[in-house]
Design a protein around this motif. Structure first.
Motif, PDB file in Angstrom:
ATOM      1  N   LYS A   1     -26.465 -16.365  -8.510  1.00 22.30           N
ATOM      2  CA  LYS A   1     -27.436 -15.420  -9.089  1.00 22.30           C
ATOM      3  C   LYS A   1     -27.149 -13.986  -8.657  1.00 22.30           C
ATOM      4  O   LYS A   1     -27.305 -13.057  -9.450  1.00 22.30           O
TER       5      LYS A   1
ATOM      6  N   SER B   1     -23.876 -12.947 -10.609  1.00 18.52           N
ATOM      7  CA  SER B   1     -24.054 -12.785 -12.058  1.00 18.52           C
ATOM      8  C   SER B   1     -24.990 -11.628 -12.384  1.00 18.52           C
ATOM      9  O   SER B   1     -24.991 -11.119 -13.503  1.00 18.52           O
TER      10      SER B   1
ATOM     11  N   ASP C   1     -22.472  -8.866 -12.498  1.00 20.43           N
ATOM     12  CA  ASP C   1     -21.479  -9.083 -13.568  1.00 20.43           C
ATOM     13  C   ASP C   1     -21.854 -10.371 -14.288  1.00 20.43           C
ATOM     14  O   ASP C   1     -21.829 -11.444 -13.686  1.00 20.43           O
ATOM     15  N   GLU C   2     -22.179 -10.258 -15.562  1.00 19.30           N
ATOM     16  CA  GLU C   2     -22.681 -11.431 -16.308  1.00 19.30           C
ATOM     17  C   GLU C   2     -21.729 -12.611 -16.254  1.00 19.30           C
ATOM     18  O   GLU C   2     -22.138 -13.755 -16.339  1.00 19.30           O
ATOM     19  N   CYS C   3     -20.450 -12.322 -16.173  1.00 12.11           N
ATOM     20  CA  CYS C   3     -19.459 -13.410 -16.141  1.00 12.11           C
ATOM     21  C   CYS C   3     -19.075 -13.785 -14.707  1.00 12.11           C
ATOM     22  O   CYS C   3     -18.165 -14.583 -14.488  1.00 12.11           O
TER      23      CYS C   3
END
Length: 283
Positions: free
Chosen positions: A61, A64, A67-69
């Motif tokens: 968590k 992410s 950085d979403e990826c």
């Protein structure tokens, strides 16, 4: 021809032994070191389980968010849970049976595989281990722990209580059904030529259930895991939803125990058959 007859004949004799049912109350257990050793093993295993899994959740968590990826993803979280169960069941199976989960212990109690005293004490050890494991995570990830949900199980937004409860029941059924199947003495005797470690399907069951259930409840299927995170995170929502993660898994475990003992292993038919035969003898 003789070979065929011999082969068929070998299946007639019972080449496995079902252990006798565990007594409900076995006071003698309390005098044995092996009993306390088993409790220590359950405590340490559940501590390690929560430490690795919740640390993975918080790490994912926090990564992410930047950085979403980034991070291991939902797949990685599911692997952390399933992989740790595989490792820990492998390590502790010979010492305590490797339950690491009050729902598994409850299912085995209903099937008379463990005594009531052992079951209750295992559950206490598992819950204490879980609390300590999540406590370690909070100590290691102090800046991120509260911010990213503390690894606590909560019903996700948009899902009703009934859906959450149902998901926990079915998920725990899959797990406990797998535990019964993997540890069945009849299967072990029949499939002794198939080199499958019992912990492997059990860990895989945990992995698969997490893939399906993480979006709904974060996946409990283990009351100790849910309690440990709720105690350390200590927020209202986690406590309000806590009952789902006890009632659901215990119902799922009970259904799995009934299904395996009475339907797959024909416990009901055997009981009825012995009743009929004893009745006909009396006549």
């Amino acid at each position: 021809m003789t070979k065929e007859v011999a082969e068929h004949g070998s299946y007639g004799a019972k080449d496995y032994h079902d252990p006798p049912p565990a007594p409900l109350i076995d006071a003698e257990e309390l005098t044995k070191w092996s009993f306390y050793r088993a409790l220590i093993a359950e405590f340490i295993a559940t501590l390690l389980f929560l430490y690795i899994t919740v640390l993975t959740v918080i790490g994912y968590k926090s990564q992410s968010a930047a950085d979403e990826c980034g991070g291991v993803g939902i797949l990685g979280i599911a692997w952390a849970f399933g992989g740790m169960i595989f490792i820990l069941v492998y390590c502790t199976a010979g010492i305590s049976g490797g339950h690491i989960n009050p729902a598994v212990t409850f299912g085995l109690l209903l099937a008379r595989k463990v005594s009531l005293i052992r079951a209750v004490m295992y559950m206490v050890a598992q819950c204490l281990g879980a609390i300590c494991g999540v406590g370690l995570v909070k100590a290691f990830q102090s800046s991120y722990y509260k911010r990213y949900g503390g690894g606590a199980n909560e019903l996700s937004d948009g899902y009703s209580t009934g859906v959450g409860l149902g998901a926990e029941i079915i998920g725990t059924f899959v797990l406990v059904y797998t535990v019964f199947s993997a540890t069945d003495p009849k299967r072990s005797a029949r499939d002794s030529h198939v080199p499958v470690l019992a912990p492997l399907p059990i860990g895989f069951a945990v992995f698969m259930v997490h893939l399906a259930t993480i979006p709904i409840t974060g996946t409990g299927i283990n009351p100790a895991r849910s309690l440990g995170a709720a105690v350390i995170y200590n927020k209202d929502k986690a406590w309000d939803d806590q009952w789902i993660f006890w009632v659901g898994p215990f119902i799922g475990a009970a259904i799995a125990a009934f299904y395996h003992q009475f339907i797959l292993r024909a416990g009901a038919a055997k009981a009825l058959g012995s009743f009929r035969s004893s009745a006909s003898h009396h006549v």
